[in-house]
Design a protein around this motif. Structure first.
Motif, short mmCIF file in Angstrom:
data_model
loop_
_atom_site.label_atom_id
_atom_site.label_comp_id
_atom_site.label_asym_id
_atom_site.label_seq_id
_atom_site.Cartn_x
_atom_site.Cartn_y
_atom_site.Cartn_z
N PHE A 44 98.67 71.42 -5.81
CA PHE A 44 97.82 70.25 -5.97
C PHE A 44 97.48 70.03 -7.45
O PHE A 44 97.55 68.90 -7.94
CB PHE A 44 96.53 70.41 -5.16
CG PHE A 44 95.57 69.26 -5.34
CD1 PHE A 44 95.66 68.15 -4.51
CD2 PHE A 44 94.60 69.27 -6.33
CE1 PHE A 44 94.80 67.07 -4.66
CE2 PHE A 44 93.74 68.20 -6.50
CZ PHE A 44 93.84 67.09 -5.67
N GLY A 45 97.13 71.09 -8.12
CA GLY A 45 96.75 70.96 -9.53
C GLY A 45 97.89 70.45 -10.39
O GLY A 45 97.71 69.52 -11.20
N PHE A 48 98.65 66.89 -9.53
CA PHE A 48 97.64 66.01 -10.12
C PHE A 48 97.96 65.74 -11.59
O PHE A 48 97.87 64.60 -12.06
CB PHE A 48 96.26 66.64 -9.96
CG PHE A 48 95.15 65.84 -10.57
CD1 PHE A 48 94.67 64.70 -9.93
CD2 PHE A 48 94.58 66.21 -11.78
CE1 PHE A 48 93.64 63.95 -10.49
CE2 PHE A 48 93.55 65.47 -12.34
CZ PHE A 48 93.09 64.33 -11.69
N GLY A 51 100.74 63.38 -11.80
CA GLY A 51 100.24 62.05 -11.50
C GLY A 51 99.54 61.42 -12.69
O GLY A 51 99.71 60.23 -12.97
N ALA A 76 92.99 58.54 -12.22
CA ALA A 76 92.66 59.88 -11.73
C ALA A 76 92.56 59.90 -10.21
O ALA A 76 93.02 60.85 -9.56
CB ALA A 76 91.35 60.36 -12.37
N ALA A 79 95.99 59.67 -8.79
CA ALA A 79 96.71 60.91 -9.06
C ALA A 79 96.39 62.00 -8.04
O ALA A 79 97.18 62.93 -7.85
CB ALA A 79 96.40 61.42 -10.47
N MET A 80 95.24 61.87 -7.38
CA MET A 80 94.89 62.85 -6.34
C MET A 80 95.87 62.77 -5.17
O MET A 80 96.16 63.79 -4.54
CB MET A 80 93.46 62.62 -5.88
CG MET A 80 92.41 62.94 -6.95
SD MET A 80 90.72 62.60 -6.41
CE MET A 80 90.53 63.86 -5.14
N GLY A 83 98.69 64.64 -6.28
CA GLY A 83 98.32 66.05 -6.18
C GLY A 83 98.52 66.57 -4.76
O GLY A 83 99.02 67.69 -4.56
N ARG A 113 99.17 56.64 -0.12
CA ARG A 113 98.58 55.98 -1.29
C ARG A 113 98.71 54.47 -1.20
O ARG A 113 97.86 53.73 -1.71
CB ARG A 113 99.26 56.49 -2.57
CG ARG A 113 98.66 55.97 -3.85
CD ARG A 113 99.15 56.78 -5.05
NE ARG A 113 100.54 56.58 -5.36
CZ ARG A 113 101.01 55.61 -6.13
NH1 ARG A 113 100.18 54.73 -6.66
NH2 ARG A 113 102.31 55.50 -6.37
#
Length: 505
Positions: A44-45, A48, A51, A76, A79-80, A83, A113
């Motif tokens: 995930f990090g 992210f 992203g 941001a 971008a999750m 992630g 998304r």
């Protein structure tokens, strides 16, 4: 971290207005290498960060006139979702045929998304960056999702191959990723061999004009001089009529004006109606007029396209079916007002009903108003309603001299191939364009310059597999991605239990 951010930046650089479509492959090769063997949290990090590297520059136009805070927050937040896709890709990264499952996971992330929240933000789907690439014909088979899938799969397979080469794995272990990469890249040329199916209509050629009248100034206040915008489009249409009469350009069968070409409601303002009618009489054919109509409640408005015939007035109307959050309307207005004073500039538009198609001079015209072209279902509905040609009336003046208009133009090119329909893009300030069924731009305008495009457009009555299957290919890929993540979680848990028993033994 550098690999994740750098991969996202490469993905951004693969998007128009640049023609560096091939950068999508090293972008996802980097992402695949970074995520291989990671835990979901690390996935995930890194996803992210990928992203952010992609979306911050891609969506920079959203902050052109409202400042950096809304732009950074939006990037941001979106971008999750990437992630979350990164977490899923990490989970499936140790499975056999990992690039296939990982690419399906990416499509699941894009599908989510593009739908939530507030109707989603499909902007930046990978396929929308591939109008100049060899994979483009895949859009006619499975729409934008299949185009995205093939591009992501090819990049991930290249990354898997590079990783194995670095680890000096044997030739036998290099065959699978190399074969997947080759097949993914060859899918586009192979898809080009699949013809659209004739559906019995009569093929013909019509002449369509797109009018770009221009605006008085850039920025959020472009429509403060609403009458000037309307006058610009009237003047350009009258000049078109004069040029056609003199034989300098072909006489059009119909004329497309852009979104917001008349922000003065012509159904309530006789002067605006008279100006539009004057232009329609001069050119002698129906004009599609983008306007803002005040609804009977006196508070809300509709973003509408009116078919206007000289001497008659409005004969058909199409309202925007999916209005833009944070622009045309403001969700949670009181809450977001805490972060930006620009909140109160958002309108009170409401979505309209209908199929998104109108009749003009015997031509069935599908309409995707501005950002509606980013939504698969809206364009597919227009084609299902009998659209022979697609019109994309847009207003990009609020985003200045940014890349936004080129990104939107790329989407229109994808739609042309997806449904085997020519597309006419008419914007207030550019870039307007005429696009053939194979996605080629035959003519375009410069930004913030008045201009008129006149195009002899070939209408064919065909149905692509993408038109017939609609969202089915996307849902198949989403299901594969979700099932793969589930299988990856179960496999890892079993491996952990097995390791625990071995330690106890």
């Amino acid at each position: 971290m550098l690999g994740a951010v750098g991969g996202g930046a490469l993905l951004y650089l693969s998007f128009p207005p640049r023609t560096l479509w091939w950068l999508v492959f090293p972008a996802f090769a980097l992402l695949g290498i970074v995520l291989h063997g990671r835990r979901a949290r690390a996935g995930f990090g890194y996803g992210f960060l990928f992203g952010l590297g992609f979306l911050l520059p891609l969506l920079a136009w959203t902050g052109t006139f409202v400042g950096s805070l809304p732009w950074v927050v939006l990037s941001a937040f979106e971008a999750m979702f990437i992630g979350a896709a990164g977490a899923g890709i990490a989970v499936v990264s140790r499975m056999p045929a990992a690039p296939v499952w990982a690419a399906a996971v990416w499509i699941a992330g894009e599908a989510l998304r593009g739908r939530v929240p507030f109707g989603g933000l499909p902007w930046g789907r990978v396929g929308f960056g591939q109008p100049d690439g060899p994979l483009l014909p895949l859009a006619a088979i499975g729409g934008e999702p299949l185009l995205s899938f093939a591009a992501v799969l090819a990049g991930l397979a290249v990354g898997d191959l590079v990783r194995r080469l670095v680890l000096r794995q044997g030739p036998r272990l290099l065959v699978a990723p190399a074969l997947v990469a080759v097949l993914a890249m060859a899918a586009g040329p192979l898809a080009a061999l699949v013809p659209a199916t004739p559906n019995g209509g009569e093929d013909r050629t019509v002449t369509i004009a797109a009018v770009q009248g221009n605006v008085p100034r850039l920025g959020l206040d472009f429509n403060a001089q609403r009458r000037a915008v309307l006058d610009n489009h009237v003047r350009a249409t009258e000049q078109l009529a004069a040029d056609a009469a003199a034989g300098r350009v072909p006489r059009p069968d119909l004329v497309i004006w852009p979104e917001n070409s008349s922000d003065i409601d012509p159904l309530r303002n006789p002067d605006a109606a008279a100006q539009i009618d004057r232009a329609a009489r001069a050119v002698g054919v129906p004009v599609l007029v983008g306007t803002v109509l005040r609804n009977p409640d006196g508070r809300t408005t509709s973003n509408s396209s009116l078919v206007w015939e000289g001497g008659t007035g409005v004969v058909e109307r199409n309202d925007k079916r999916r209005v833009q959050p944070f622009g045309e309307y403001m969700p949670w207005r009181e809450f977001f007002r805490l972060f930006s004073s620009y909140v109160d500039r958002a309108g009170y538009f409401v979505p309209g009903q209908g199929a998104g198609a109108v009749d003009m001079a015997g031509v069935r015209v599908g309409i995707a108003i501005c950002w509606e072209v980013a939504f698969d279902d809206l364009v597919a509905d227009s084609v299902a309603a009998g659209a022979e040609v697609l019109a994309v009336p847009s207003n990009n003046a609020t985003f200045g001299l940014s890349e936004m208009t080129y990104q939107q133009l790329a989407m229109s090119r994808i739609r042309a191939v997806e449904h085997d329909r020519p597309v006419i893009v008419a914007t207030t300030s550019g870039v307007s364009a005429t696009i053939t069924r194979d996605g080629a731009v035959t003519a375009s305008t410069r930004q913030f310059t008045p201009d008129v495009l006149v195009d002899r457009t070939e209408l064919r009555h065909t149905t692509t597999l993408a038109t017939r299957w609609r969202s089915a290919p996307e849902w198949v890929l989403v299901a594969l991605g979700v099932l793969a993540v589930g299988a990856g979680i179960v496999t890892r848990r079993r491996a952990v239990r097995r390791a625990g028993r071995d330690e106890d033994g």
